[in-house]
Design a protein around this motif. Structure first.
Motif, PDB file in Angstrom:
ATOM      1  N   THR A 137       0.861  -1.186   0.000  1.00 44.24           N
ATOM      2  CA  THR A 137       0.000   0.000   0.000  1.00 44.24           C
ATOM      3  C   THR A 137       0.894   1.231   0.000  1.00 44.24           C
ATOM      4  O   THR A 137       2.115   1.114   0.194  1.00 44.24           O
ATOM      5  N   TYR A 138       0.292   2.402  -0.215  1.00 47.21           N
ATOM      6  CA  TYR A 138       1.097   3.619  -0.196  1.00 47.21           C
ATOM      7  C   TYR A 138       0.322   4.751   0.432  1.00 47.21           C
ATOM      8  O   TYR A 138      -0.913   4.750   0.504  1.00 47.21           O
ATOM      9  N   ASP A 139       1.090   5.745   0.890  1.00 46.82           N
ATOM     10  CA  ASP A 139       0.510   6.936   1.499  1.00 46.82           C
ATOM     11  C   ASP A 139       1.390   8.122   1.112  1.00 46.82           C
ATOM     12  O   ASP A 139       2.619   7.998   1.008  1.00 46.82           O
ATOM     13  N   THR A 140       0.764   9.271   0.898  1.00 42.31           N
ATOM     14  CA  THR A 140       1.498  10.473   0.493  1.00 42.31           C
ATOM     15  C   THR A 140       1.501  11.481   1.628  1.00 42.31           C
ATOM     16  O   THR A 140       0.445  11.799   2.184  1.00 42.31           O
ATOM     17  N   ILE A 141       2.685  11.990   1.955  1.00 46.87           N
ATOM     18  CA  ILE A 141       2.836  12.989   3.006  1.00 46.87           C
ATOM     19  C   ILE A 141       3.331  14.278   2.355  1.00 46.87           C
ATOM     20  O   ILE A 141       4.365  14.283   1.667  1.00 46.87           O
ATOM     21  N   SER A 142       2.593  15.376   2.593  1.00 44.35           N
ATOM     22  CA  SER A 142       2.960  16.652   1.977  1.00 44.35           C
ATOM     23  C   SER A 142       3.015  17.752   3.019  1.00 44.35           C
ATOM     24  O   SER A 142       2.276  17.743   4.000  1.00 44.35           O
ATOM     25  N   LYS A 143       3.946  18.709   2.781  1.00 48.14           N
ATOM     26  CA  LYS A 143       4.105  19.856   3.674  1.00 48.14           C
ATOM     27  C   LYS A 143       4.929  20.912   2.963  1.00 48.14           C
ATOM     28  O   LYS A 143       5.970  20.604   2.378  1.00 48.14           O
ATOM     29  N   ASN A 144       4.460  22.159   3.025  1.00 47.78           N
ATOM     30  CA  ASN A 144       5.199  23.289   2.448  1.00 47.78           C
ATOM     31  C   ASN A 144       5.563  23.040   0.977  1.00 47.78           C
ATOM     32  O   ASN A 144       6.706  23.241   0.557  1.00 47.78           O
ATOM     33  N   LYS A 145       4.578  22.609   0.199  1.00 47.92           N
ATOM     34  CA  LYS A 145       4.736  22.371  -1.234  1.00 47.92           C
ATOM     35  C   LYS A 145       5.735  21.260  -1.552  1.00 47.92           C
ATOM     36  O   LYS A 145       6.274  21.187  -2.656  1.00 47.92           O
ATOM     37  N   LYS A 146       6.033  20.406  -0.574  1.00 44.27           N
ATOM     38  CA  LYS A 146       6.913  19.255  -0.787  1.00 44.27           C
ATOM     39  C   LYS A 146       6.135  17.997  -0.419  1.00 44.27           C
ATOM     40  O   LYS A 146       5.302  18.018   0.487  1.00 44.27           O
ATOM     41  N   ALA A 147       6.419  16.901  -1.120  1.00 44.29           N
ATOM     42  CA  ALA A 147       5.694  15.660  -0.875  1.00 44.29           C
ATOM     43  C   ALA A 147       6.628  14.462  -1.014  1.00 44.29           C
ATOM     44  O   ALA A 147       7.530  14.451  -1.847  1.00 44.29           O
TER      45      ALA A 147
END
Length: 775
Positions: A137-147
């Protein structure tokens, strides 16, 4: 706070602030809704896997994910920054285009990442490694226009091989396959691994090629996996021949006729000059032993093919002899192209004819070379060489090379009474593609062994000082065990130096220095020289190395026979000339580490010693070690470094003397990076020196002692390499960091560095211009 610490603190603080600013500045170029992709991480959820196995699986999975994020250095992305700040160029050239698309790097966005595709890659790779029940499975983590993307893998238990079976039937090909089973890569108890299965198919194919199955292919083999016959996560493997395997792939072929065309030319074929295959009647007049050599003009002696060709009529085909023959034909050096064809001559008996279609190189060539040069003794000069090469001198692929040359060096500055130097000479070498000796030398190497014979003469005139006549000659052998190991044995290497026209002016200078006096002494040096080279730098590996060891023994047997080893009251001579007696050994080790396609680290260590004994108190000048220059410690001019802590500035004015030694130690390191196509840069550091074995009153501090570490010179610098394929032009700018002839305890030169001082730059910034890499 100490002033130095305050300075360091400011540097660190400035660097930290710049890092944050540069890192943040890249995201401000993103459009609304875009996210900068910073990479992926794979997490393995399995409590039963060993820690090492889990780490290996994690690393392999992460390496297979696409795309890769923008390259970074210490958390920064300078290439991405250059891409962002450069304007879009109107043409595919110019500074903006170079900065944006050659130095810069296009941003990798989250939208470029196919997460479902990567998930499938993870599952497929895991299954190929034996984790048949893998889930991801996968999950995406994003913050301050970065992922970044986190992939979670549940591989389950890894399946192990319970049994390996090879097909049993009466066919010849299956019998041969079973005969290879004792060396199978598929071992009971090992994990299931698709890469190992592929390697096993290639192993079987290679073995069958050695047994005459010329038309066999790895794709003819299938390895079936059955996980239902065993419990506890076990799998049974069956190695079989595919049902649709072509019949010709299962047949064992032998050699019928061996036919050589040593003057093959495609244009002549089009004109109908050659008829391939040829009928037996037309071949008979060309038969030599078991080989048919189609050479109506008799350009080549047929016996050279006896030694190069490994196939004879009736031999069972095998891949080893096939490759050995092609490599030996190429290594003869007389053929530009080597082509091989096997044409079936008897399908019922499974026999074919072996054709060797050889296109000769230009047999003779004449080349004129001119060059200009300068050296650190304020001399400039030029040299002209006329070289003639014949690659088939006695019609047996013997290579004969002859050259004549003339050179001069004249003063362009420095001491007013320095003298010009003129040189002229000739040399010749004959290289025979076999070992010429009273004993038999058999080589199964892909490289043809050679016997080398050379003769040379040089006349050197140093105006108003002296003239030297130098005669050289050698006889020896060169052979290779394989592509990595080479031996070079000179049975006899002779150098005879005879002075002439020594002027009173020079004799006056020589009276004050034994070292200068020895330059114009008659010298006779002879003895064997052996060198061994091992290298794997041609392999596509991250870590490769090179080693060359040389042993030079002069006058040893002669010294024993004449009593020079024990009677030291008088020098022994041959024809009135004292002969040199010494032993010299030199070791050159190089290590190369490749970080990626564009960056690498090259290192080198040299250690050598020459010891005079018996009939000699000193090593001949031509056999001593030297340090400094473009291929050595580059912060010091050529041959000016050492020996030991001797100060070369004390040499009597008006006479330039190369500084030599009997012992040499040197270390070099160079970081290399490609900037753009042919443009490469380097940062390097060199350390080393030479020393004498015995005391020299004219050169205090020159003898090797327990304090030798304090006499090591150190230099560093930067360089450019212009790689034009046919040659590499190298420019290195270096400066000394440690000078051995300064006062002890004050030899480090950091506090003397002053780039703003023109006199310092003139004395300490050394520009080396050379061809090729230093090591």
């Amino acid at each position: 706070m100490d002033k130095n610490y305050q300075t360091y603190f400011r540097y660190i603080l400035t660097f930290g602030m710049a890092s944050v600013a540069l890192s943040c500045s890249n995201t401000r170029f993103l459009k609304e809704g875009q996210m900068l992709y910073t990479g992926a991480e794979v997490k393995i959820e399995n409590d039963t896997l060993p820690k090492k196995e889990k780490k290996e699986l994690q690393s392999a999975l992460e390496a297979n994910l696409t795309p890769k994020p923008n390259s970074s250095f210490l958390g920064l992305r300078p290439k991405l920054y250059f891409y962002n700040i450069a304007k879009e160029p109107k043409k595919e050239k110019g500074f903006n285009y170079w900065l944006k698309y050659k130095i810069g790097e296009k941003p990798v966005l989250l939208g470029d990442v196919d997460r479902e595709f990567n998930k499938d890659i993870i599952v497929n790779y895991s299954e190929n490694k034996g984790y048949f029940n893998a889930q991801a499975t996968y999950d995406t983590i994003s913050k301050n226009k970065k992922a970044k993307v986190i992939y979670t893998v549940k591989p389950g238990a890894r399946y192990l091989i319970s049994e390996v079976k090879f097909q049993k039937d009466s066919s010849l090909v299956n019998q041969e396959m079973r005969n290879t089973s004792d060396r199978t890569l598929l071992k009971k108890g090992n994990p299931f691994d698709l890469d190992v299965i592929k390697s096993e198919r290639e192993r079987i194919d290679n073995r069958l090629k050695e047994r005459g199955f010329y038309y066999f292919h790895p794709d003819n083999i299938i390895v079936q996996a059955d996980s239902t016959v065993s419990k506890n996560h076990k799998v049974e493997l069956s190695v079989k021949l595919k049902d649709n395997t072509p019949e010709v792939s299962t047949e064992q072929f032998s050699i019928d006729k061996v036919i050589v065309f040593p003057n093959y030319n495609l244009q002549d074929v089009k004109k109908g000059k050659y008829n391939v295959p040829m009928d037996a009647d037309s071949l008979e007049k060309y038969k030599h032993n078991d080989i048919y050599v189609i050479d109506p003009e008799h350009k080549f002696k047929p016996k050279i093919f006896d030694r190069a060709l490994y196939f004879k009529t009736g031999d069972l085909y095998n891949r080893t002899n096939h490759n050995l023959t092609l490599n030996r034909l190429i290594s003869l050096g007389v053929f530009k192209f080597v082509k091989n064809e096997f044409i079936v001559s008897d399908s019922l008996q499974h026999r074919f004819d072996a054709y060797y279609l050889l296109t000769p190189r230009q047999l003779q060539s004449l080349r004129l070379e001119t060059l200009g040069r300068t050296n650190s003794a304020n001399y400039a000069g030029s040299e002209v060489n006329l070289n003639w090469t014949h690659r088939n001198f006695f019609r047996g692929a013997e290579q004969f090379k002859a050259s004549v040359y003339g050179a001069f060096d004249f003063q362009i500055g420095g001491p007013e009474n320095a003298k010009n130097i003129f040189r002229t000479g000739a040399n010749a070498q004959l290289s025979i593609p076999r070992i010429v000796a009273p004993f038999r030398f058999n080589s199964s190497s892909a490289f043809v062994p050679r016997t080398n014979i050379s003769l040379g003469y040089e006349f050197q005139n140093r105006t108003e000082y002296y003239s030297l006549n130098t005669f050289t000659g050698s006889f020896g052998y060169v052979w290779k065990e394989n592509a990595r190991k080479e031996h070079d044995l000179k049975i006899l290497d002779i150098t005879y130096v005879s002075p002439a026209n020594v002027t009173p002016l020079y004799e006056e200078k020589a009276a004050k220095s034994d070292a200068i006096k020895r330059v114009v002494e008659r010298q006779l040096i002879f003895g064997p020289i052996y060198s061994y080279t091992y290298t794997n730098t041609m392999l596509p590996k991250a870590n490769t190395f090179y080693y060359k060891g040389t042993l030079d023994l002069a006058g040893n047997l002669t010294g024993l026979l004449t009593g020079a080893n024990v009677k030291k009251d008088k020098e022994k001579s041959i024809f009135g000339v004292p002969f040199s007696q010494f032993a010299k050994i030199e070791n050159d080790f190089r290590f190369y580490h490749k970080f990626n396609e564009k960056t690498s680290l090259a290192t080198r260590a040299i250690a050598g010693i020459a010891y005079p004994y018996g009939n000699s108190e000193h090593i001949p000048f031509s056999r001593q070690f030297f340090s400094g220059g473009s291929n050595s410690v580059r912060a010091f001019r050529a041959r000016t470094l050492g020996p030991g802590s001797f100060d070369p500035r004390t040499i009597q004015e008006g006479y330039y003397f190369d500084q030599s030694g009997d012992i040499k130690l040197e270390l070099n390191a160079e970081y290399r990076a490609n900037l753009y196509k042919f443009l490469n840069v380097a940062v390097f550091a060199d350390a080393g020196n030479v020393w004498l074995v015995n005391e020299d009153t004219d050169r205090p501090g020159a003898k090797f002692s327990k304090d030798f570490l304090s006499e090591i010179a150190v230099g560093a610098g930067v360089g450019l390499r212009l790689d034009f394929s046919i040659l590499i032009l190298r420019l290195d700018l270096a400066m000394p960091l440690r000078v051995p002839y300064y006062e002890k305890g004050d030899r480090w030169a950091f506090d003397r560095i002053n780039f703003g001082d023109s006199s310092w730059r003139k004395d300490n910034l050394i520009l080396n211009i050379a061809i090729g890499y230093p090591f």
